[in-house]
Motif scaffolding. Structure first.
Motif, PDB file in Angstrom:
ATOM      1  N   LEU A  34     -91.730 -42.629 -32.186  1.00 57.02           N
ATOM      2  CA  LEU A  34     -91.640 -43.319 -33.203  1.00 57.02           C
ATOM      3  C   LEU A  34     -91.991 -41.285 -34.395  1.00 57.02           C
ATOM      4  O   LEU A  34     -91.655 -42.288 -35.952  1.00 57.02           O
ATOM      5  N   THR A  35     -92.142 -40.474 -34.101  1.00 57.44           N
ATOM      6  CA  THR A  35     -92.490 -39.598 -35.263  1.00 57.44           C
ATOM      7  C   THR A  35     -91.174 -39.047 -35.728  1.00 57.44           C
ATOM      8  O   THR A  35     -90.810 -39.114 -37.068  1.00 57.44           O
ATOM      9  N   LEU A  49     -94.822 -32.899 -33.733  1.00 62.59           N
ATOM     10  CA  LEU A  49     -94.288 -33.441 -32.493  1.00 62.59           C
ATOM     11  C   LEU A  49     -95.303 -32.971 -31.325  1.00 62.59           C
ATOM     12  O   LEU A  49     -96.313 -33.457 -29.994  1.00 62.59           O
ATOM     13  N   ALA A  50     -96.581 -31.847 -31.771  1.00 60.33           N
ATOM     14  CA  ALA A  50     -97.015 -30.675 -30.142  1.00 60.33           C
ATOM     15  C   ALA A  50     -98.464 -31.900 -30.754  1.00 60.33           C
ATOM     16  O   ALA A  50     -99.179 -31.701 -29.342  1.00 60.33           O
ATOM     17  N   ALA A  51     -98.785 -32.197 -31.713  1.00 61.42           N
ATOM     18  CA  ALA A  51     -99.793 -33.748 -32.042  1.00 61.42           C
ATOM     19  C   ALA A  51     -99.673 -34.464 -31.189  1.00 61.42           C
ATOM     20  O   ALA A  51    -100.424 -35.363 -30.610  1.00 61.42           O
ATOM     21  N   THR A  52     -98.333 -35.324 -30.435  1.00 57.36           N
ATOM     22  CA  THR A  52     -98.927 -36.603 -29.170  1.00 57.36           C
ATOM     23  C   THR A  52     -98.373 -35.341 -28.112  1.00 57.36           C
ATOM     24  O   THR A  52     -99.235 -35.894 -26.676  1.00 57.36           O
ATOM     25  N   VAL A  53     -98.152 -33.493 -27.737  1.00 56.12           N
ATOM     26  CA  VAL A  53     -98.776 -33.405 -26.522  1.00 56.12           C
ATOM     27  C   VAL A  53     -99.804 -33.724 -25.641  1.00 56.12           C
ATOM     28  O   VAL A  53     -99.805 -33.816 -24.343  1.00 56.12           O
ATOM     29  N   PRO A  54    -100.992 -34.122 -26.384  1.00 59.13           N
ATOM     30  CA  PRO A  54    -102.226 -33.963 -25.246  1.00 59.13           C
ATOM     31  C   PRO A  54    -102.517 -35.419 -24.649  1.00 59.13           C
ATOM     32  O   PRO A  54    -103.412 -35.225 -23.978  1.00 59.13           O
ATOM     33  N   LEU A  55    -101.346 -36.020 -25.235  1.00 55.23           N
ATOM     34  CA  LEU A  55    -101.361 -37.400 -24.892  1.00 55.23           C
ATOM     35  C   LEU A  55    -101.276 -37.062 -23.314  1.00 55.23           C
ATOM     36  O   LEU A  55    -102.047 -37.840 -22.226  1.00 55.23           O
ATOM     37  N   LEU A  56    -100.859 -36.398 -22.484  1.00 58.51           N
ATOM     38  CA  LEU A  56    -100.279 -35.659 -21.204  1.00 58.51           C
ATOM     39  C   LEU A  56    -102.017 -35.729 -20.733  1.00 58.51           C
ATOM     40  O   LEU A  56    -102.132 -36.336 -19.283  1.00 58.51           O
ATOM     41  N   ASP A  92     -92.344 -45.682 -44.755  1.00 56.01           N
ATOM     42  CA  ASP A  92     -91.625 -45.399 -43.433  1.00 56.01           C
ATOM     43  C   ASP A  92     -92.393 -44.797 -42.369  1.00 56.01           C
ATOM     44  O   ASP A  92     -91.573 -45.606 -41.241  1.00 56.01           O
ATOM     45  N   LEU A  93     -93.119 -44.729 -42.662  1.00 55.78           N
ATOM     46  CA  LEU A  93     -94.047 -43.938 -41.110  1.00 55.78           C
ATOM     47  C   LEU A  93     -94.689 -45.524 -40.099  1.00 55.78           C
ATOM     48  O   LEU A  93     -95.534 -46.480 -41.254  1.00 55.78           O
ATOM     49  N   PRO A  94     -94.594 -45.772 -39.429  1.00 55.43           N
ATOM     50  CA  PRO A  94     -94.686 -47.168 -38.541  1.00 55.43           C
ATOM     51  C   PRO A  94     -96.215 -46.825 -38.713  1.00 55.43           C
ATOM     52  O   PRO A  94     -97.327 -47.520 -38.436  1.00 55.43           O
ATOM     53  N   VAL A  95     -97.270 -45.710 -37.786  1.00 50.73           N
ATOM     54  CA  VAL A  95     -98.031 -46.297 -38.037  1.00 50.73           C
ATOM     55  C   VAL A  95     -98.636 -44.173 -38.394  1.00 50.73           C
ATOM     56  O   VAL A  95     -97.692 -43.288 -37.692  1.00 50.73           O
ATOM     57  N   PRO A  98     -98.694 -41.183 -35.292  1.00 52.72           N
ATOM     58  CA  PRO A  98     -97.644 -41.681 -33.845  1.00 52.72           C
ATOM     59  C   PRO A  98     -99.137 -41.761 -31.885  1.00 52.72           C
ATOM     60  O   PRO A  98     -98.950 -42.572 -31.751  1.00 52.72           O
ATOM     61  N   ALA A  99     -99.935 -40.513 -32.352  1.00 51.01           N
ATOM     62  CA  ALA A  99    -100.181 -40.964 -31.036  1.00 51.01           C
ATOM     63  C   ALA A  99    -101.708 -41.542 -31.278  1.00 51.01           C
ATOM     64  O   ALA A  99    -101.979 -41.542 -30.212  1.00 51.01           O
ATOM     65  N   GLY A 100    -102.041 -42.276 -32.428  1.00 57.35           N
ATOM     66  CA  GLY A 100    -103.394 -42.441 -32.729  1.00 57.35           C
ATOM     67  C   GLY A 100    -103.690 -43.069 -31.917  1.00 57.35           C
ATOM     68  O   GLY A 100    -104.688 -43.417 -31.046  1.00 57.35           O
TER      69      GLY A 100
END
Length: 376
Positions: A34-35, A49-56, A92-95, A98-100
């Motif tokens: 999404l990003t 992109l780094a903000a999505t990594v903590p989802l692991l 243009d941003l969906p949310v 994106p990791a929210g």
């Protein structure tokens, strides 16, 4: 199994020691996709992109992941102020971020312990408020609306998942507890039956022995058997404890309908009547009541076939009265239990449980066995 106190959970200690799973990696890939779809290039792309990594680690540290997403959402106004040209059109941003939604779901689903049930709402509220910051900017109204709706759906789905997991755990614990109680009850019944017979035989020997030494040995054997019964009952209670706090206070009397059905199948119709308010009783009382009815009905079938029987259970203050009465037999038969050891054994069972037993003929020619047992 340790019965001591549990050590306090840390702020982000995992619910079940969960490690990153395939589903968590998929969440990272979806958030990163999404990003990239909304922000294909720019100086802030690596940070986003780094903000999505903590989802692991959203299972292991759900609150930390949620706070990171809230901080990322609050960074959007800062990015727009520092480099307006580097930020894509907000519409243009969906949310945002994106990791929210994934972080909100994790906070609701994986941080529901009693010490974190309230704190899990703090990063979620912070994220929702951070999303509102750019609401007045051109093109941001629809982004804010979409994001808030998606976050609300994530909250609901997280609560749904957490409730389902909690119910599954409760069902599993209940199944384990029922199985543990069943095994404990079977072990107790089998061993108690054998040891009780030993105690009864020792008591008979003590009463009939002419030699003082033999009488003393029999009394010692009887006392040892009673102590073994108490220890066995204590271990059975330990096995039946659902938690490390307190002991099982007992259960109502066992279901006597199986004995009624068995007697009816063997040609002796039985009426079962229960009166009063059923209350929990000690395990020894429940098993003794069951044995009294079982032995009395067996004696009716043996000594007074063709008669009708009535089993009455009456709950009174502090005691429960169990009686078995049969009508007068058509032919002359020996009274149930007399002339044998059945009634004597039943009497000693009742005595061991702290109750009293009365048995004898009644005016209409039938026979009545009544046991009065304590309920506490």
């Amino acid at each position: 199994m340790t019965l001591g106190r549990c050590r306090p959970c840390s702020y982000d200690e995992p619910v079940d020691g969960a490690r990153p799973r395939l589903a968590d990696a998929v969440a990272v890939l979806v958030a990163a996709g999404l990003t990239l779809a909304a922000y294909p290039r720019g100086p802030f792309l690596p940070l986003l992109l780094a903000a999505t990594v903590p989802l692991l680690w959203m299972r292991r540290a759900p609150l930390t992941v949620a706070w990171i997403s809230a901080a990322t959402a609050a960074a959007l106004p800062v990015l727009c102020a520092l480099a307006p040209a580097a930020v894509p059109p907000l519409a243009d941003l969906p949310v945002w971020p994106p990791a929210g939604p994934f972080a909100v779901y994790a906070a609701m689903a994986f941080a529901a312990e009693p010490d974190r049930a309230t704190r899990r709402w703090l990063p979620v509220l912070a994220l929702a408020l951070a999303v509102l910051l750019p609401a007045e900017w051109p093109g941001a109204a629809f982004l804010v609306l979409r994001t808030e709706v998606v976050l609300a759906l994530a909250v609901l789905y997280g609560l749904y998942a957490e409730t389902g997991a909690r119910l599954r755990r409760a069902l599993e614990e209940r199944a384990e507890r029922v199985e543990r109680e069943r095994l404990a009850g079977e072990m107790h019944d089998v061993v108690t039956h054998r040891v009780s017979r030993m105690v009864l035989r020792a008591g008979t020997l003590a009463d009939q022995a002419a030699d003082e030494r033999a009488r003393a040995a029999a009394e010692e054997l009887r006392a040892t058997g009673r102590a073994a019964l108490d220890e066995l009952r204590h271990m059975s209670v330990l096995l039946r404890r659902g938690t490390g706090e307190g002991f099982d206070l007992g259960l109502p009397l066992p279901d006597l309908r199986s004995l009624v059905s068995e007697s009816a199948f063997r040609g002796v119709p039985v009426e079962l009547v229960v009166s009063g308010v059923p209350v929990p009783v000690p395990g020894a009382v429940g098993r003794t009541a069951y044995r009294v009815v079982q032995e009395a009905l067996a004696n009716v079938r043996e000594h007074a076939p063709g008669t009708d029987a009535r089993v009455e259970v009456r709950y009174l203050p502090g005691v429960v009265r169990v009686s078995v009465r049969n009508t007068r037999p058509e032919e002359a038969f020996a009274p149930p239990g007399l002339g044998g050891e059945g009634l004597n054994e039943v009497s000693q069972w009742v005595e061991l449980a702290g109750g009293t037993l009365k048995a004898g003929p009644v005016e209409d020619g039938g026979f009545l066995v009544t046991a009065i047992l304590p309920t506490n």
